[in-house]
Design an enzyme around this catalytic site. Structure first.
Site, mmCIF file in Angstrom:
data_model
loop_
_atom_site.group_PDB
_atom_site.id
_atom_site.type_symbol
_atom_site.label_atom_id
_atom_site.label_comp_id
_atom_site.label_asym_id
_atom_site.label_seq_id
_atom_site.Cartn_x
_atom_site.Cartn_y
_atom_site.Cartn_z
ATOM 1 N N GLY D 56 5.353 -8.390 -1.865
ATOM 2 C CA GLY D 56 6.551 -8.618 -1.075
ATOM 3 C C GLY D 56 6.453 -9.576 0.089
ATOM 4 N N PHE D 122 13.022 -6.127 4.699
ATOM 5 C CA PHE D 122 12.066 -5.187 4.122
ATOM 6 C C PHE D 122 12.365 -3.792 4.630
ATOM 7 C CE2 PHE D 122 7.953 -5.148 1.842
ATOM 8 C CZ PHE D 122 8.168 -6.236 1.027
ATOM 9 N N GLN D 236 0.439 6.770 1.095
ATOM 10 C CA GLN D 236 1.791 6.265 0.835
ATOM 11 C C GLN D 236 2.105 6.181 -0.657
ATOM 12 O OE1 GLN D 236 3.141 2.033 1.886
ATOM 13 N NE2 GLN D 236 4.362 3.385 3.149
ATOM 14 N N HIS D 238 4.655 4.502 -3.203
ATOM 15 C CA HIS D 238 5.645 3.432 -3.279
ATOM 16 C C HIS D 238 6.720 3.881 -4.251
ATOM 17 C CE1 HIS D 238 7.541 -0.421 -3.824
ATOM 18 N NE2 HIS D 238 6.753 -0.966 -2.915
ATOM 19 N N LEU D 248 3.421 -2.150 -9.784
ATOM 20 C CA LEU D 248 4.369 -2.176 -8.669
ATOM 21 C C LEU D 248 5.536 -3.137 -8.900
ATOM 22 C CD1 LEU D 248 4.950 -1.548 -5.647
ATOM 23 C CD2 LEU D 248 3.462 -3.462 -5.091
ATOM 24 N N GLU D 251 8.941 -4.022 -3.015
ATOM 25 C CA GLU D 251 10.057 -3.627 -2.167
ATOM 26 C C GLU D 251 11.071 -4.759 -1.999
ATOM 27 O OE1 GLU D 251 8.972 -0.924 0.796
ATOM 28 O OE2 GLU D 251 10.072 -1.976 2.360
ATOM 29 N N ARG D 291 9.440 3.941 2.879
ATOM 30 C CA ARG D 291 8.916 4.350 1.580
ATOM 31 C C ARG D 291 8.746 5.855 1.441
ATOM 32 N NH1 ARG D 291 4.514 -0.563 0.853
ATOM 33 N NH2 ARG D 291 6.094 -2.157 0.503
ATOM 34 N N HIS D 359 0.174 4.139 -3.406
ATOM 35 C CA HIS D 359 0.139 2.708 -3.148
ATOM 36 C C HIS D 359 -0.830 2.335 -2.030
ATOM 37 C CE1 HIS D 359 1.631 -1.339 -3.081
ATOM 38 N NE2 HIS D 359 2.150 -1.250 -1.875
ATOM 39 N N ARG D 394 3.246 3.727 6.647
ATOM 40 C CA ARG D 394 3.227 2.291 6.880
ATOM 41 C C ARG D 394 4.540 1.661 6.450
ATOM 42 N NH1 ARG D 394 2.035 -2.328 3.539
ATOM 43 N NH2 ARG D 394 2.041 -0.902 1.779
#
Lengths: 136, 255, 125, 599
Positions: D56, D122, D236, D238, D248, D251, D291, D359, D394
């Protein structure tokens, strides 16, 4: 580096008849082989020039040779090879030139190839017309 | 896709060219039967072999998404990334797997890529600015058009498939080759760069750009549409210009 | 780690590559038509007038400076195009490219160039 | 097998890991002090490092109506106030210059029409500040850094070298012991300082977006030598990953305007405090929420029976159709390619199945604001490091910038340390290295019958997924901790098929599994100890479902037990400078809060 040759011993494969490995390579070899036809035709023309310089009798020998079945067969093969050369030459051409932009958009490779083919078609027709006696 | 062959294929055979320098003097073929499913990649099939059948089979892999460039290999004779090649494309099998062509095999499907890494140092693959620019001046201005002139060549993931597709590299491992020449051109074509003159010696050499015979297969197999053949041949044009310029100004006067 | 070594020698390939390219383009555009006219149509007497390759007409063409140049360019560039490609093909077939192979290929092209030039010059203006 | 002599090398600074952070650190040292010798060690070629897969973008305040303060607040609230606020302040101040630096090195950032670097929206960011290079940002950053590093001869690379241990003597780091993968030979690299930049540990979970190399090596190496791992319970998920493979979908898909739809075609995020569901993407709302919230919403949808079902389990739809083919080709080319190749779906024509997958590890090696560990000579940067900017969750696009900002800091700090100390005694280092080598070689000499490597690894990832996933509880975590202890025992008996030395990836994978088990234990035990819900750590058991600042506005510290027992969990305070813990609000509530803030 320090020695443990038994452990680090890269194996090099041979190229062998590599062109048989992939149809792409076979087509490439045919493309390259068209150079034989181009060379042969340059030789035919050179011989013609030499005969011409030697005088009319020699020229007639050259012409007679051209009419032989062997020559006709050879030239049929040369023609096929030349057409293949024209086809492949313009197929690879987009790779050999810088990017071309028309306005904002980059010219597609297929467009360049088709332009090449079209130019060859026009050149062929023009040459045939000239040979057939048409005068602009 | 209700092909009968597909429905019937509950398993598929992998034939892998193995080479263990501590065991074999030369490579040998070894077969493994793995369960088939529609969404199984060649990489996943190899992982199945390693996990369940034979832990001694070695291959490189990491990202699984065609961006790290690790898992290039010959798949049914064609250089491809194992992670984005699916068994369903290779039915009914057997699928023949071999280390990338033209490279020395270090072990099994692992090639010795040190030649490529050494080549990186020769081609100066970094920006050599026209003039130094302080950070406080912010970013260079670069129009979308200027970006487009080099952006395709910057997408190279160094997977080396193009080298396995290049017979000239196979015939002569000293050839700089498609991947490095594309990367070199990527910097030459960047509007921020002023280092072309420093890179030309590497291009002008016989082993630079002039071993290329425009086979063009490198661009066919490139998984990232980098079109290395195009980059290589733009280098030829640049090198020819440089040659003529050198003829006319032989004392090496800067252009 | 290779930095510090002297730069590799400059290749003279550009000259041959430029000749190869020019000959390739010329033969791609005109090759098929030329082969057809001189090698098939003229001998068979089809499509074109039967006297197209008659001695006087061809002599006249070769004595005109334009015709002379045209013939020379066609022969020479075709030869150089072919020579360059064939040299690489020898390499493709597994031969090492050295002085001998270069002499064979580029020598042939030189020979055709010289012979055709000599012939055309002998024909006068 | 008679022990051959260990080959020795010497450097001033060792950098372990040649991804974004490691390369940035190497460049910082090479540029500041060309005479300093840098050993850059990586188990893969640098351009294979997992930074390559980041899609991203990288955040840094860029637009005139944006502010460092806004980036600070987004980061701190996104991290549920578990961030080190002084470190976040340093981070946001230095973000932009690092992105410009990368541009000067040639990174092909995407541009606006007038030639400036473009920014995109984002998740969790109030204003567009994410620099990007199409959807291959990490790839371009990594290759730019690697290629730039080639310019500096003081960087000596040890590519495809696997680090088996740190060499620590006299209370400070003195070097590392690594195996050259191609030959299986050991190399002792002695140095005065060490930067660990080995990335995360996502491969301890079954469904993850991470490359096969992301096995927490550096975290475990430091941990085994007494350095605590901080905040390891925060992992985290995702929200938009591919079923089956876990690959993935960036985002940026949502930043560009993608929708998340449940089985009824309904944009379900509006039911979770993220609405209203406007058609245009709005910062910090709906699909541009953080997220953790989005992944948790998936779990709730699943409970309500509103997910779809496929061969790889439950999923929802990521709908990009309304963006149109042209925008997809231009802004999200790799996403389009991934969907086409792996799923046979053209995102311009059909919605893409997605689910949450692991993630990123927010926690890592304890580092102060200048990347130093509580062990002299040791520094860390990047995902393996807990420098303190991510807190409990994050924000997307903060980590790519983190690599740059703290990679540089780590390089400069390690260089300064190295300049102030001498090399250790060679004989002592040699003895330590011999012992480490013997331990690393032990699995190759095992006899008897034990479990297969893959059996243990599959059991590890399944256990972590089930017991330590998006939602946890005391019983699930206790079961996980118990299972991990059993797996740790089984690891000592695991059997290998391959006893050779050249490219023995099975042997190295077993050593990696050892690292993974260490990291997993730190995660599970820290999660069990944190009896609250915060950010990515969400508990279901009574009394633990809410954030509890009174007891847990603290970092967890997991200490390794040299005797092989479970880790010891301790706590340390959080640095709060200017943002007192508040409520994390997104959607309409965040916009109202924003109005009052700026009024």
């Amino acid at each position: 580096m320090s020695g443990a040759p038994a452990v680090r011993r890269p194996y090099y494969r041979r190229m062998g008849r590599w062109w048989q490995r992939d149809p792409f390579f076979r087509r490439y070899m045919w493309r390259e082989a068209t150079a034989l036809a181009v060379l042969a035709y340059a030789l035919v023309l050179t011989l013609g020039i030499v005969c011409l310089a030697l005088g009319e009798a020699a020229w007639q020998v050259w012409l007679a040779a051209l009419r032989s079945p062997a020559s006709l067969a050879l030239h049929a093969a040369l023609l096929a090879a030349m057409v293949l050369h024209t086809k492949t030459w313009f197929e690879i051409m987009p790779k050999t030139m810088p990017m071309i932009f028309v306005g904002e958009r980059r010219l597609a490779a297929t467009t360049i190839t088709r332009c090449g083919w079209a130019a060859a078609a026009i050149a062929t027709l023009a040459l045939l017309a000239l040979a057939a006696g048409w005068r602009p | 896709m209700p092909e009968p062959a597909r429905a019937a294929a509950r398993s598929i055979t992998l034939e892998v060219l193995r080479y263990r320098p501590e065991i074999e003097a030369a490579p040998v073929w070894q077969s493994y039967v793995v369960p088939f499913s529609e969404d199984l990649s060649v990489l996943q099939a190899l992982q199945h072999v390693k996990d369940e059948l034979d832990g001694s089979l070695s291959f490189r892999w990491s990202c699984r998404m065609a961006i790290c460039g690790s898992c290039g290999m010959m798949i049914d004779g064609r250089p491809r990334l194992a992670c984005q090649t699916f068994l369903r494309e290779l039915l009914p099998g057997p699928v023949r797997l071999e280390a990338l062509a033209h490279w020395p095999i270090q072990r099994d499907l692992v090639i010795d890529a040190s030649g490529f890494i050494a080549g990186l140092e020769r081609i100066k693959p970094y920006l050599i600015p026209r003039q130094p620019r302080p950070l406080a001046a912010g970013e260079y201005r670069q129009s979308p058009h200027e970006l487009e002139l080099f952006e395709p060549y910057s997408a190279c993931i160094n997977c080396l498939l193009c080298y396995a597709a290049c017979p000239q590299f196979g015939l002569d491992p000293g050839f700089t080759g498609p991947g490095l020449l594309a990367l070199l051109h990527r910097y030459n074509a960047d509007s921020r760069d002023g280092g072309r003159a420093q890179r030309m010696a590497a291009v002008n050499a016989e082993h630079g750009v002039w071993s290329c015979t425009a086979v063009g297969y490198c661009s066919e197999v490139c998984p990232k549409a980098v079109d290395p053949a195009h980059a290589v041949n733009q280098n030829k044009v640049n090198s020819a210009i440089d040659y003529l310029r050198h003829l006319l100004a032989p004392r090496g006067a800067p252009p | 780690m290779s930095s510090g070594t002297s730069p590799p020698a400059r290749s003279h390939a550009p000259i041959f590559w430029l000749l190869f390219g020019a000959g390739g383009m010329l033969s791609a555009l005109f090759g098929p038509a030329l082969v057809f006219i001189t090698g098939i149509a003229a001998p068979l007497g089809i499509v074109i007038p039967h006297d197209l390759l008659s001695y006087p007409r061809v002599l006249a063409l070769s004595q005109h400076w334009a015709g002379k140049s045209l013939l020379f360019v066609i022969v020479a560039l075709f030869a150089w195009h072919a020579a360059h490609r064939l040299l690489h093909s020898l390499h493709d077939l597994g031969l090492r490219i050295g002085p001998a192979t270069r002499l064979l290929c580029y020598g042939s092209a030189s020979l055709l160039t010289l012979v055709s030039a000599a012939g055309l010059l002998a024909l006068g203006f | 097998m008679a022990a051959e002599a260990i080959e020795r090398y010497t450097a001033d600074v060792i950098i372990l890991g040649a991804g974004g952070a490691g390369l940035r650190a190497a460049l910082a040292i090479a540029m500041r002090q060309p005479a300093a010798r840098i050993a850059l060690i990586s188990k893969v070629y640098p351009m294979r490092s997992h930074t390559v897969a980041a899609e991203g973008g990288a955040a840094g305040v860029t637009q005139s109506h944006d502010s460092l303060d806004a980036h600070f607040h987004d980061t701190v609230s996104g991290g549920d106030w578990l961030c080190e606020q002084d470190v976040v302040a340093y981070f946001v101040e230095h973000a932009h210059e690092e992105l410009v630096q990368l541009e000067h090195w040639g990174c092909p950032w995407s541009r606006t029409g007038d030639g400036r670097a473009a920014v995109r929206a984002f998740g969790g960011m109030a204003i567009e500040r994410t620099w990007f290079a199409a959807d291959r940002t990490g790839f371009h950053m990594l290759h730019t850094l690697f290629q730039t590093s080639i310019r500096y001869p003081s960087i000596q690379r040890f590519d495809e070298h696997f680090c088996v241990d740190l060499v620590i003597d006299d209370g400070r780091v003195q070097g590392v012991l690594a195996v050259e993968i191609a030959s299986g030979e050991f190399r002792l690299i002695a140095a005065k300082a060490l930067i660990i930049a080995t990335g995360g540990a996502g491969r301890v979970f079954r469904d993850n977006t991470n490359g096969g190399i992301v096995t927490g090596d550096g975290m475990a190496l430091a941990y085994r030598h007494g350095v605590p791992l901080r905040d390891m319970e925060f992992v985290q998920y995702h929200p938009t990953c591919m079923p089956g493979t876990g690959l993935l979908f960036t985002e940026a898909c949502r930043g560009e305007g993608g929708f998340l739809l449940n089985s009824e075609g309904y944009r379900y995020l509006q039911d979770y405090g993220l609405g209203p569901a406007s058609a245009e993407p709005r910062n910090k709302a709906m699909e541009l929420g953080p997220r953790d919230r989005l992944s948790q919403a998936f779990w709730h949808e699943s409970r309500k029976g509103r997910t779809l079902h496929g061969p790889h389990g439950e999923y929802v739809h990521l709908d990009l159709r309304h963006l149109g083919e042209r925008k997809l080709r231009e802004r999200l080319p790799q996403i389009r390619e991934l969907a086409l190749t792996y799923l046979g779906i053209d995102p311009a024509r059909a919605p893409v199945p997605v689910l949450p997958a692991v993630h990123y590890t927010m926690g890592g090696i304890l580092a102060d604001g200048r990347t130093a560990a509580p062990l002299a000579g040791l520094y860390s940067a990047g995902e393996c490091s807990s420098v303190g900017i991510h807190g409990a969750n994050r924000l997307g696009s903060n980590s790519l910038t983190e690599l740059l900002v703290f990679g540089k800091v780590a390089g400069e700090q390690a260089l300064a340390f190295a300049q102030g100390v001498g090399h250790g005694a060679p004989a002592r280092l040699g003895a330590l290295a011999e012992a480490s080598r013997a331990a690393a070689l032990e699995p190759l000499q095992r006899t008897g019958s034990g479990e297969r490597l893959a059996t243990l690894r599959n059991e590890l990832t399944r256990t972590m997924q089930e017991g330590c996933g998006i939602y946890r509880s005391a019983p699930s975590l206790e079961a996980t901790c118990a299972r991990l202890a059993q797996l740790r025992q089984a690891w000592h008996g695991a059997q290998l098929d391959d006893r050779s030395r050249s490219w023995n990836t099975e042997w190295l994978a077993l050593l990696e599994l050892g690292f993974q088990l260490d990291v997993a234990q730190a995660m599970a035990h820290a999660a069990l100890a944190r009896r609250e819900s915060r950010g990515a750590h969400q508990r279901l058991d009574a009394g633990c479902t809410e954030r509890d600042d009174a007891l847990f506005l603290k970092h967890s510290l997991a200490y390794h037990d040299p005797a092989g027992g479970p880790p010891r969990i301790e706590w340390s305070p959080v640095t709060i400078t200017r943002s007192a813990p508040g409520t994390r609000v997104y959607g309409a509530a965040a916009e109202r809060a924003g109005v009052t803030l700026h009024a």
